[in-house]
Design a protein around this motif. Structure first.
Motif, short mmCIF file in Angstrom:
data_model
loop_
_atom_site.label_atom_id
_atom_site.label_comp_id
_atom_site.label_asym_id
_atom_site.label_seq_id
_atom_site.Cartn_x
_atom_site.Cartn_y
_atom_site.Cartn_z
N TRP A 284 0.82 -1.21 0.00
CA TRP A 284 0.00 0.00 0.00
C TRP A 284 0.86 1.27 0.00
N LEU B 227 1.91 1.72 -3.64
CA LEU B 227 0.76 2.12 -4.45
C LEU B 227 0.33 3.55 -4.13
N VAL C 190 -3.93 -0.90 -7.73
CA VAL C 190 -4.53 -1.10 -6.40
C VAL C 190 -5.58 -2.19 -6.45
#
Length: 309
Positions: A187, A190, A225
């Motif tokens: 994450w 991203l 994502v």
């Protein structure tokens, strides 16, 4: 004067000679074959012989038509259809086999993982231009800052692909890799990619705001994502698949679920401590190691996960 000899038979009279000749003619006439008189026509013409042959052929055909033997033979089309039907039946039977279902699931899983990684690579490559524009920060084209700005997205993407690829591969082996640190790393990469793509085109930042331009530049990170989020869920679903048909064993060494789940859980804990069973093992891995059913393997998996929480 004629002397009569008593030993000499008397001469036949003319009447006896006539009667003998008559009998001889009758005997010869009865033994001789009847000869046709050429002067008397018999009527055996070519048309008569042809019609007699047609009548005889018709009688033979009528007798043969009553025989159903030719109808019992398979034509080439019937044999082709019968072969196709038997092949379809065998393929259907093979598709119900647990080992075949496991092979099909593994093949589909590899295909989905490959497609997901290719799509993720393309999505990250799509965002390379946006990241370069952000990292260059108005540097002159072909200047050192402008050139090095092209390297920002590739090393971010490679680092992200290492994590995602490792999780995908381990997930295909029936052992999902859900370590929180790896999830946070994914994450982070991203979020950085999304922020660098979107920042120059946000309202109050861009000199001339365009919604279509903003959507176009954040499309790559959004797809990335989505793939990173969906791939672990898909792999976890594949690892929990039960390839047995109504409890049908999928391995020759399969044991019936007569062993209590508590005993199997204790054995799984022992195998985990000895390293024979990896931590956070999936249900499919537990099933293959313990030789139990999928339902029991899920129960053991949940018990092991409860131990770690």
């Amino acid at each position: 004067m004629t002397t009569i000899n008593p030993d000499q038979p008397p001469e036949p009279s003319p009447e006896e000679i006539e009667r003998g000749l008559t009998k001889l003619e009758q005997h010869v006439a009865s033994q001789a074959p009847a000869s046709s008189n050429p002067a008397m026509p018999t009527g055996e013409t070519k048309r008569v012989r042809q019609l007699r042959a047609e009548v005889a052929e018709a009688h033979l055909l009528a007798d043969l038509q009553d025989d159903d033997a030719p109808l019992l033979l398979d034509t080439p089309k019937v044999r082709k259809r019968r072969k196709a039907a038997q092949e379809a039946a065998r393929l259907h039977e093979l598709a119900q086999d647990p080992q075949m279902r496991a092979w099909q699931a593994a093949r589909m899983r590899r295909l989905l993982v490959t497609a997901a990684l290719v799509s993720l690579t393309l999505a990250l490559a799509w965002s390379t231009a946006g990241v370069q524009h952000f990292a260059a920060d108005g540097a002159a084209p072909w200047s050192p800052a402008w050139i090095f700005a092209w390297l920002v997205e590739p090393f971010l993407s490679l680092a992200l692909l290492v994590v995602v690829g490792a999780r995908a591969y381990v997930g295909t082996r029936g052992q999902p890799l859900d370590d929180p640190k790896l999830v946070r790393i994914e994450w982070l990469f991203l979020a950085l990619t999304l922020a660098m793509n979107a920042w120059p085109y946000l309202p109050l930042v861009a000199a001339d705001f365009s919604l279509s331009r903003l959507v176009l530049h954040v499309l790559g990170p959004i797809v990335a994502v989505a793939i990173v989020t969906a791939l672990p869920i898909i792999l976890a679903a594949f690892s929990d698949l039960d390839h047995g048909a109504s409890g049908t064993p999928t391995d020759p060494t399969y044991r019936s679920n007569t062993t209590a789940p508590d005993a199997l859980t204790a054995r799984a804990r022992h195998l985990t401590t000895t390293g024979e069973l990896p931590p956070n093992a999936g249900a499919d891995k537990i099933r293959r190691v313990l030789g139990c059913g999928m339902d029991t393997a899920r129960a053991v998996r949940d018990a092991l996960r409860n131990d770690t929480t």
